[in-house]
Design a protein around this motif. Structure first.
Motif, short mmCIF file in Angstrom:
data_model
loop_
_atom_site.label_atom_id
_atom_site.label_comp_id
_atom_site.label_asym_id
_atom_site.label_seq_id
_atom_site.Cartn_x
_atom_site.Cartn_y
_atom_site.Cartn_z
N LEU A 1 0.83 -1.21 0.00
CA LEU A 1 0.00 0.00 0.00
C LEU A 1 0.86 1.26 0.00
CD1 LEU A 1 -2.89 -0.85 2.51
CD2 LEU A 1 -3.05 -0.61 0.04
N GLU A 2 1.93 1.23 0.78
CA GLU A 2 2.78 2.42 0.91
C GLU A 2 3.45 2.78 -0.41
OE1 GLU A 2 6.15 4.19 3.99
OE2 GLU A 2 5.73 2.03 3.93
N ASN A 3 3.61 1.81 -1.28
CA ASN A 3 4.27 2.06 -2.57
C ASN A 3 3.31 2.02 -3.76
OD1 ASN A 3 7.27 2.10 -1.79
ND2 ASN A 3 6.55 0.22 -0.82
N SER A 4 2.01 2.12 -3.46
CA SER A 4 1.01 2.08 -4.53
C SER A 4 0.31 3.43 -4.64
CB SER A 4 -0.02 0.98 -4.23
OG SER A 4 -0.83 1.36 -3.12
N VAL A 5 -0.62 3.52 -5.60
CA VAL A 5 -1.38 4.76 -5.79
C VAL A 5 -2.31 5.01 -4.60
CG1 VAL A 5 -1.33 4.72 -8.30
CG2 VAL A 5 -3.14 3.49 -7.09
N MET A 6 -2.54 3.97 -3.79
CA MET A 6 -3.41 4.08 -2.62
C MET A 6 -2.63 4.43 -1.35
SD MET A 6 -6.12 0.95 -3.25
CE MET A 6 -4.85 -0.30 -3.40
N LYS A 7 -1.43 4.97 -1.53
CA LYS A 7 -0.60 5.32 -0.37
C LYS A 7 -1.34 6.23 0.59
CE LYS A 7 3.73 7.57 0.91
NZ LYS A 7 5.00 8.17 0.44
N ARG A 8 -2.01 7.24 0.05
CA ARG A 8 -2.83 8.13 0.86
C ARG A 8 -4.27 7.62 0.89
NH1 ARG A 8 -2.16 14.14 -1.17
NH2 ARG A 8 -3.39 14.44 0.71
N ASN A 9 -4.97 7.92 1.95
CA ASN A 9 -6.36 7.44 2.07
C ASN A 9 -7.36 8.39 1.41
OD1 ASN A 9 -6.48 9.60 3.85
ND2 ASN A 9 -6.48 8.32 5.68
N THR A 10 -6.85 9.31 0.60
CA THR A 10 -7.71 10.30 -0.07
C THR A 10 -8.78 9.63 -0.92
OG1 THR A 10 -5.83 11.81 -0.17
CG2 THR A 10 -7.70 12.34 -1.55
N TRP A 11 -8.42 8.56 -1.62
CA TRP A 11 -9.36 7.88 -2.51
C TRP A 11 -10.58 7.34 -1.74
CZ3 TRP A 11 -10.54 2.67 -2.01
CH2 TRP A 11 -9.72 1.93 -1.13
N LEU A 12 -10.34 6.91 -0.51
CA LEU A 12 -11.44 6.41 0.31
C LEU A 12 -12.45 7.51 0.60
CD1 LEU A 12 -10.03 3.97 3.04
CD2 LEU A 12 -11.99 3.60 1.53
N TYR A 13 -11.95 8.69 0.94
CA TYR A 13 -12.84 9.80 1.26
C TYR A 13 -13.52 10.36 0.01
CZ TYR A 13 -11.17 9.69 6.04
OH TYR A 13 -10.90 9.29 7.33
N ASN A 14 -12.85 10.26 -1.14
CA ASN A 14 -13.50 10.65 -2.40
C ASN A 14 -14.69 9.74 -2.70
OD1 ASN A 14 -11.82 12.83 -2.99
ND2 ASN A 14 -10.35 11.57 -4.10
N LEU A 15 -14.48 8.44 -2.49
CA LEU A 15 -15.55 7.48 -2.69
C LEU A 15 -16.68 7.70 -1.67
CD1 LEU A 15 -16.32 5.00 -4.40
CD2 LEU A 15 -15.23 3.57 -2.66
N TYR A 16 -16.28 7.98 -0.44
CA TYR A 16 -17.24 8.23 0.64
C TYR A 16 -18.09 9.46 0.35
CZ TYR A 16 -18.83 9.82 5.27
OH TYR A 16 -19.58 10.27 6.31
N SER A 17 -17.47 10.49 -0.20
CA SER A 17 -18.19 11.72 -0.53
C SER A 17 -19.30 11.47 -1.54
CB SER A 17 -17.20 12.77 -1.07
OG SER A 17 -17.88 13.95 -1.41
N ILE A 18 -19.01 10.64 -2.54
CA ILE A 18 -20.00 10.33 -3.58
C ILE A 18 -21.13 9.47 -3.02
CG2 ILE A 18 -20.36 9.15 -5.77
CD1 ILE A 18 -17.43 9.83 -6.47
N LEU A 19 -20.77 8.37 -2.37
CA LEU A 19 -21.78 7.44 -1.85
C LEU A 19 -22.59 8.07 -0.71
CD1 LEU A 19 -19.73 4.09 -1.79
CD2 LEU A 19 -21.41 4.85 -3.48
N GLY A 20 -21.91 8.86 0.14
CA GLY A 20 -22.58 9.48 1.28
C GLY A 20 -23.69 10.42 0.86
N LEU A 21 -23.41 11.25 -0.13
CA LEU A 21 -24.42 12.20 -0.60
C LEU A 21 -25.61 11.47 -1.22
CD1 LEU A 21 -25.26 15.14 -1.00
CD2 LEU A 21 -24.05 15.12 -3.19
N ILE A 22 -25.35 10.38 -1.94
CA ILE A 22 -26.44 9.60 -2.54
C ILE A 22 -27.34 9.02 -1.46
CG2 ILE A 22 -26.96 7.50 -3.85
CD1 ILE A 22 -24.43 8.03 -5.50
#
Length: 231
Positions: A61-82
Motif C-alpha cells: 500500500l505504501e508504494n502504490s497509488v493508494m498510499k494516501r487514504n484520499t481515494w477512500l474519502y473521495n468514494l465516501y463523498s459520492i456514496l454518502g451524498l447519494i
C-alpha cells in the motif's frame, strides 16, 4: 491517534440500527447505511498509521497509488451524498421537491465523477471545493424538508422526529465547517497552529454531530413507545 470520534460514530450507527430493529422503518434505512459507511471508511482510512509495521500488505500500500487514504474519502463523498439524498427523498412527498432533490444529487455526483475521470486525481486529492458543492446540495435537500414540514400537521410534533434532528444537525455541520475546508491550502507542516485548530474544531464538531444523531433515534423511539403505552 485520537479515536474518540470513531467511537461516537459507531454509537450513532448502533443507535440507528437499534431504531431499525424496533420500528422496521424502511425509509430511514439509507441514513443507517450512511452511518455504517462512515464507520467503515473511517476505520479503513487508518491504514497509513500502520506503515511502520514490516508487513507485505502495508508495504504494498505504501508504494502504490493508494498510499494516501484520499481515494477512500473521495468514494465516501459520492456514496454518502447519494444515501443522504435517498433518505430525504423517501421522507418527502411533494413531487417537485423530490425531483429537485434527485436532480441535485445526480448533478453533484456526475460532476464529481467526470472531474476525477478527466483530471485523474482520484487517488491524489479531493475535489476542489467539494465541501462547498456538498453543502449546497444538503442545504437544498433540508430546505425542502423544512418546507414540507411547515405545510403539514407534523410541525406540531417536529421535536419527536428523528428526521428533523438529523437534517438540522447535518446542515449546520456542513455550513459551519465549509469555510474550514476552503482554507485547506494552509494545512501544511509549517502552519502547526492552523493544523491544531482544524483538528480541534473537527473533533468537537463531529462529537456534537454524532451525539445528535444518536439522540435523534433514541428520542424518536422514546416518543413512539410512549404513544404505544397510551393506547
Amino acid at each position: 491517534m485520537n479515536l474518540i470520534h470513531h467511537y461516537v460514530e459507531l454509537i450513532a450507527a448502533l443507535c440507528g440500527s437499534f431504531y431499525w430493529f424496533k420500528t422496521r422503518d424502511r425509509r430511514t434505512l439509507p441514513f443507517i447505511w450512511y452511518l455504517w459507511l462512515t464507520v467503515t471508511v473511517e476505520t479503513l482510512a487508518l491504514y497509513p498509521y500502520f506503515y511502520d509495521i514490516d508487513n507485505w500488505f502495508f508495504n504494498y500500500l505504501e508504494n502504490s497509488v493508494m498510499k494516501r487514504n484520499t481515494w477512500l474519502y473521495n468514494l465516501y463523498s459520492i456514496l454518502g451524498l447519494i444515501l443522504v439524498g435517498l433518505f430525504f427523498y423517501r421522507h418527502i412527498h411533494h413531487r417537485l421537491s423530490k425531483n429537485i432533490i434527485a436532480l441535485s444529487v445526480a448533478v453533484s455526483t456526475v460532476f464529481t465523477i467526470i472531474y476525477f475521470i478527466v483530471s485523474g486525481d482520484f487517488f491524489k486529492m479531493t475535489l476542489p471545493y467539494d465541501m462547498a458543492v456538498q453543502t449546497v446540495a444538503i442545504f437544498i435537500i433540508v430546505l425542502f424538508y423544512y418546507r414540507e414540514l411547515l405545510q403539514s400537521d407534523k410541525i406540531l410534533d417536529f421535536y419527536k422526529s428523528h428526521i428533523f434532528y438529523i437534517g438540522s444537525a447535518f446542515m449546520l455541520w456542513n455550513i459551519c465547517l465549509t469555510p474550514l475546508f476552503i482554507f485547506d491550502g494552509y494545512f501544511n507542516p509549517s502552519n502547526s497552529e492552523f493544523i491544531q485548530f482544524r483538528i480541534n474544531v473537527l473533533l468537537v464538531s463531529n462529537l456534537l454531530l454524532y451525539v445528535c444523531y444518536s439522540f435523534a433515534f433514541l428520542n424518536t423511539l422514546y416518543h413512539k413507545n410512549r404513544l404505544v403505552l397510551r393506547k
